[in-house]
Design an enzyme around this catalytic site. Structure first.
Site, PDB file in Angstrom:
ATOM      1  CD  GLU A 136      -2.913   1.549   1.912  1.00 22.32           C
ATOM      2  OE1 GLU A 136      -2.993   1.292   3.174  1.00 22.32           O
ATOM      3  OE2 GLU A 136      -3.598   2.633   1.601  1.00 22.32           O
ATOM      4  CB  THR A 189      -4.330   8.561  -0.341  1.00 16.33           C
ATOM      5  OG1 THR A 189      -5.619   7.776  -0.539  1.00 16.33           O
ATOM      6  CG2 THR A 189      -4.029   8.536   1.219  1.00 16.33           C
TER       7      THR A 189
END
Ligand code: HSE
Length: 316
Positions: A136, A189
């Site tokens: 991630e 993000t």
């Protein structure tokens, strides 16, 4: 005799709600759907090869070093001294990017978990956490496990330290439901992290710590009143809400509909409400969805109990 390694493994990795209002980077939970699927099989050429990606609109690179599922899988194999192990991987994206649903985390978890299964499960689920987190981190450039850990382990997961990956799974209250609504916009993000202040006033830190402690106690004690009083975010939500059209209207609709609390799911744009009971969660999901529809923004609503299982093998 050891069992023969399976020919092919298909896994499902669920969406997750990170932060849960007051737990920025340290709290998350899994829901039942949506989720990504990854299929792995023994290959013929050394290393990890991504042979197929669906549901990504052509956006994801097949180069495994640039793909969260590939990075997680390669990191795992490197750790095991099996860099040359031939693995073919297919990724089936079932949720949008930049959605706040933990999409890149789900693929990373699925990649590490599927490869571990394919090679005879040398590591436990919990031991896969660093590899999934690395997967991630390759997408958003930051090291945090608040999507990855609940996606892997299931349930509600608290992270004492992201650096040490010291994580604890909390028992989810039996009647705790989540209503999650994804409006069709994309928020990177990185952008949502960059708008947060480097320093926060002591008063805000104290409030946030109180609410986080209250939320954890409320979850453990199944005290819905305490959960409700604790779901407040004085750090990220006030800055990030600007990225989500009619956020406060949606929040008012959720609270009027009986939600225990409402905030942004991960970095957004998805929003979530925690509710006592399925009926309330469905009603809240409809109310929030109606606000986004009126913007107008198309949106998808998901109503789910806390998913206790996390990533798992599904039938091929
Ligand atoms: N905790 C992370 C954030 C979740 O809020 O930026 C998104 O990946």
């Amino acid at each position: 005799m050891p069992e023969k390694d399976p020919e092919e493994i298909r896994v499902f990795a669920p969406a997750t709600v990170a932060n849960v209002a007051c737990g920025y980077d340290v709290l998350g939970f899994a829901i039942n759907a949506p989720g990504d699927e990854v299929v792995v099989r023994h290959g013929t050429k050394p290393g990890v090869h991504i042979t197929k990606i669906t549901g990504d609109g052509g956006k994801l690179p097949k180069n495994p070093g640039q793909n969260t599922a590939g990075v997680a899988a390669m990191d795992l194999l490197r750790h095991l001294g099996m860099t040359d192990r031939p693995v073919e991987m297919e990724i089936h994206k079932k949720m949008p990017f930049g959605s706040g649903l933990g999409s890149s985390a789900a693929s990373a978890v699925a990649g590490a978990y599927a490869v571990n299964k394919l090679i005879g499960e040398p590591l436990t689920k919990r031991q896969l956490l660093p590899f999934a987190t690395a997967g991630e981190a390759s997408a958003d450039g930051a090291w945090h496990a608040d999507n990855v850990a609940p996606c892997l382990l299931g349930g509600i997961v608290f992270i004492r330290s992201n650096e040490e990956l010291d994580v604890s799974q909390l028992p989810a209250p039996a009647n705790l439901w989540a209503a999650v609504v994804h409006p069709d916009i994309e928020i990177l993000t990185k952008v949502a992290r960059d708008i947060l202040p480097a320093d926060i006033p002591l008063g805000n830190a104290t409030q946030q710590i109180g609410n986080l402690g209250g939320l954890l106690c409320g979850i453990i004690q199944e005290d819905y009143g305490l959960i409700s009083r604790s779901i407040h975010d004085v750090i990220a939500e006030p800055r990030r809400q600007k990225l989500i059209p009619d956020f406060y209207k949606a929040k008012r609709a959720a609270m009027a509909g009986g939600a225990l609390g409402f905030s942004i799911s991960g970095a957004g744009p998805s929003v979530f409400a925690l509710c006592e009971g399925e009926g309330t969660a469905r009603h809240v999901a409809d109310a929030v969805s109606a606000v986004f529809t009126a913007v107008p923004l198309s949106n998808q609503a998901y109503v789910s109990r806390i998913n206790p299982r996390g990533v798992h093998v599904i039938d091929v």
